[in-house]
Design an enzyme around this catalytic site. Structure first.
Site, PDB file in Angstrom:
ATOM      1  N   ASP A  85       3.907  11.943  -0.356  1.00 25.47           N
ATOM      2  CA  ASP A  85       4.920  11.155   0.348  1.00 25.47           C
ATOM      3  C   ASP A  85       6.269  11.887   0.303  1.00 25.47           C
ATOM      4  OD1 ASP A  85       5.073   7.842   1.108  1.00 25.47           O
ATOM      5  OD2 ASP A  85       6.970   8.917   0.839  1.00 25.47           O
ATOM      6  N   ILE A  86       6.973  11.872   1.402  1.00 27.05           N
ATOM      7  CA  ILE A  86       8.260  12.571   1.516  1.00 27.05           C
ATOM      8  C   ILE A  86       9.345  11.882   0.676  1.00 27.05           C
ATOM      9  CG2 ILE A  86       9.263  11.345   3.512  1.00 27.05           C
ATOM     10  CD1 ILE A  86       9.781  14.160   4.727  1.00 27.05           C
ATOM     11  N   ASN A  97       0.097  -1.329   2.967  1.00 22.90           N
ATOM     12  CA  ASN A  97       1.015  -2.286   3.578  1.00 22.90           C
ATOM     13  C   ASN A  97       0.534  -2.567   4.995  1.00 22.90           C
ATOM     14  OD1 ASN A  97       2.778  -2.319   1.328  1.00 22.90           O
ATOM     15  ND2 ASN A  97       3.780  -0.451   2.016  1.00 22.90           N
ATOM     16  N   GLY A 136       6.013  -4.380   4.916  1.00 17.83           N
ATOM     17  CA  GLY A 136       6.750  -3.127   4.770  1.00 17.83           C
ATOM     18  C   GLY A 136       6.109  -1.923   5.439  1.00 17.83           C
ATOM     19  N   GLN A 137       5.084  -2.155   6.286  1.00 15.60           N
ATOM     20  CA  GLN A 137       4.484  -1.011   6.994  1.00 15.60           C
ATOM     21  C   GLN A 137       5.481  -0.455   8.007  1.00 15.60           C
ATOM     22  OE1 GLN A 137       0.760  -1.761   9.076  1.00 15.60           O
ATOM     23  NE2 GLN A 137       0.559   0.385   9.683  1.00 15.60           N
ATOM     24  N   HIS A 188      -2.618   3.669   6.205  1.00 16.22           N
ATOM     25  CA  HIS A 188      -2.479   4.627   5.106  1.00 16.22           C
ATOM     26  C   HIS A 188      -2.554   3.912   3.778  1.00 16.22           C
ATOM     27  CE1 HIS A 188       1.475   3.431   6.688  1.00 16.22           C
ATOM     28  NE2 HIS A 188       1.905   3.446   5.436  1.00 16.22           N
ATOM     29  N   HIS A 238      -1.425   4.151  -0.098  1.00 13.79           N
ATOM     30  CA  HIS A 238      -0.532   4.813  -1.045  1.00 13.79           C
ATOM     31  C   HIS A 238      -1.262   4.937  -2.376  1.00 13.79           C
ATOM     32  CE1 HIS A 238       3.397   3.986   1.169  1.00 13.79           C
ATOM     33  NE2 HIS A 238       2.620   3.071   1.734  1.00 13.79           N
TER      34      HIS A 238
END
Ligand code: AMP
Length: 114
Positions: free
Chosen positions: A31-32, A87, A93-94, A100, A102
């Site tokens: 994740d960035i 999410n 909070g998507q 995806h 997490h």
């Protein structure tokens, strides 16, 4: 939620990402904006917009995401434990319209989540 499917661009290598694992069915990348020492996103290559959109035909790919998550957790040293989060849609909070998972770990994670 953004309208552009950013993760499809990562799958197609149009946007760079730090890839942790890849095969025919899925891609995993760091994740960035990591929320824990380990924060990896595991995504199907097939476009599935949200968790709500999964179908019977996706059974194998969804199981595969979990197997990859467990293997990555081991590889990334998460023997103390880890959390998997999906999410689904705006209220959860998507932000990216591509399913995806997490994978978070490397610190104590509190419960309940925010
Ligand atoms: P969510 O909020 O569940 O939709 O998660 C989207 C995640 O994608 C967030 O944790 C972002 O930090 C992450 N993200 C957004 N853009 C990128 C990118 N270019 N490379 C890696 N992760 C990203």
């Amino acid at each position: 939620m953004m309208t552009d499917n950013l993760f499809l661009k990562i799958i197609n290598k149009q946007i760079p990402a730090k890839i942790a694992y890849e095969d025919d069915l899925c891609l995993a990348f760091h994740d960035i904006n990591p929320q824990a020492p380990v924060h990896v996103l595991i995504i199907p290559k097939k476009v599935i917009r949200t968790h709500e959109d999964i179908a019977d035909a996706d059974r194998d790919v969804l199981g595969h995401l979990h197997l990859v998550a467990a293997k990555l957790a081991k590889q990334l040293g998460l023997e103390e434990g880890y959390r998997l989060i999906v999410n689904c849609k705006e209220q959860a909070g998507q932000t990216v319209p591509h399913l995806h998972m997490h994978l978070l770990g490397g610190r104590d994670l509190t419960w309940p989540p925010g």
